[in-house]
Design a protein around this motif. Sequence first.
Motif, short mmCIF file in Angstrom:
data_model
loop_
_atom_site.label_atom_id
_atom_site.label_comp_id
_atom_site.label_asym_id
_atom_site.label_seq_id
_atom_site.Cartn_x
_atom_site.Cartn_y
_atom_site.Cartn_z
N GLN A 1 9.05 -2.47 1.25
CA GLN A 1 8.51 -1.28 0.59
C GLN A 1 9.52 -0.71 -0.41
O GLN A 1 9.14 -0.30 -1.51
CB GLN A 1 8.16 -0.24 1.66
N TYR B 1 0.83 -1.20 0.00
CA TYR B 1 0.00 0.00 0.00
C TYR B 1 0.87 1.26 0.00
O TYR B 1 0.59 2.22 -0.74
CB TYR B 1 -0.92 0.01 1.21
N GLU C 1 8.83 -0.56 -4.55
CA GLU C 1 8.87 0.70 -5.29
C GLU C 1 9.70 0.58 -6.56
O GLU C 1 9.56 1.38 -7.48
CB GLU C 1 9.42 1.82 -4.40
N ARG D 1 2.51 1.64 -3.56
CA ARG D 1 1.65 1.82 -4.72
C ARG D 1 0.66 2.98 -4.60
O ARG D 1 0.33 3.63 -5.58
CB ARG D 1 0.86 0.53 -4.99
N TYR D 2 0.16 3.22 -3.41
CA TYR D 2 -0.96 4.15 -3.26
C TYR D 2 -0.64 5.37 -2.40
O TYR D 2 -1.27 6.42 -2.59
CB TYR D 2 -2.17 3.43 -2.67
N ALA D 3 0.27 5.26 -1.44
CA ALA D 3 0.55 6.39 -0.55
C ALA D 3 1.34 7.46 -1.30
O ALA D 3 2.37 7.16 -1.92
CB ALA D 3 1.33 5.92 0.68
N ARG D 4 0.86 8.67 -1.26
CA ARG D 4 1.52 9.79 -1.93
C ARG D 4 1.49 11.01 -1.02
O ARG D 4 0.58 11.18 -0.21
CB ARG D 4 0.81 10.14 -3.25
N GLY D 5 2.50 11.85 -1.18
CA GLY D 5 2.53 13.11 -0.46
C GLY D 5 2.51 12.96 1.05
O GLY D 5 3.31 12.23 1.63
N LYS D 6 1.54 13.62 1.68
CA LYS D 6 1.46 13.62 3.14
C LYS D 6 1.12 12.24 3.69
O LYS D 6 1.50 11.90 4.82
CB LYS D 6 0.44 14.64 3.62
N TRP D 7 0.43 11.42 2.86
CA TRP D 7 0.10 10.08 3.33
C TRP D 7 1.34 9.20 3.41
O TRP D 7 1.45 8.37 4.30
CB TRP D 7 -0.95 9.45 2.41
N LYS D 8 2.26 9.39 2.48
CA LYS D 8 3.52 8.62 2.55
C LYS D 8 4.35 9.09 3.74
O LYS D 8 4.99 8.28 4.42
CB LYS D 8 4.31 8.78 1.26
#
Length: 317
Positions: free
Chosen positions: A208, A115, A212, A118-125
Amino acid sequence: MTMAATTVTMRPSRGGVFGHLSDVLWRNPRLTLFLMLTPPLLWLGIIYLGSLFALLLQSFFSIDEYSGLINREFTLKTYAELLHPSNLDIILRTLVMSATVTVGAAVVAFPIAYYAARYARGKWKALFYLGIMLPLWSSYLVKVYAWKLILAREGILNWLFAKAHLTWLLDAWLALPIVGGNSLSVSHTGTFLVFLYVWLPYMILPIQAALERVPANLVEASADLGASPRQTFTKVLLPLALPGVIAGSIFTFSLTMGDYIIPQIVGTSRRFIGQAVYAHQGTAGNIPLAAAFTVVPIVVMGFYLWFAKRRGAFDAV
């Protein structure tokens, strides 16, 4: 045809002792490299390798059965003691626990790492990294004792089972031999859970990083060619992420195998290798046997690292 004159500018010499030394080092880069590497190499050779050699040397000594003194004569008697049923049981128990924690960490870490990759970007990463790293910032002992309270018979985990009317399931599990006990805090199941929690970040991050590196179009191409999600996972994702899994397993397996605090606080009276080393070196005073026990993880990890290198795991560390 005109050619521009090439001029070589020489570095002006500095005055004084330090200036002369600076000029010598500037003109001799190999000497500079030698002087920079000598202190850390001496530290590694004397402190680390020297202590390791002394440890290996102690393992070839033995204890006099009558006086209790160390007999400093070369012998394999101490290694033969490792094959005694009680000592062999400690080794096997440690290896099984280390392998179980490693497999459990891989199973839990893979979907989290997938997750994040593949899906976490920006502040979520950034939040993902914070959530993974935050437990590592707290005290090791605080985490272990906190889990001791969570797993106790009066702890929150038992309370949750009671609220869900699943106490019978927990009691049935604790009634099982080997994995059970009076409560989770004094069972191998509790030891496994604490190991899994403490070492899980060391499995998530390498996986992870490996995921990537997997191009997203490979997963899309697999689906376009008619592969099911299971086939995509087994034929595409897992083989490409395997170096990351092996890299994470190096940490989880070795850290579990050498730890003695978690089994001492959370678990049964059955010893692990770390506890055996602590007991023989401190309480019993049998330093040769303690040294022989420490050789076991060294040999096991030596073979494991050789296997990991062949699988390209160090690329994901």
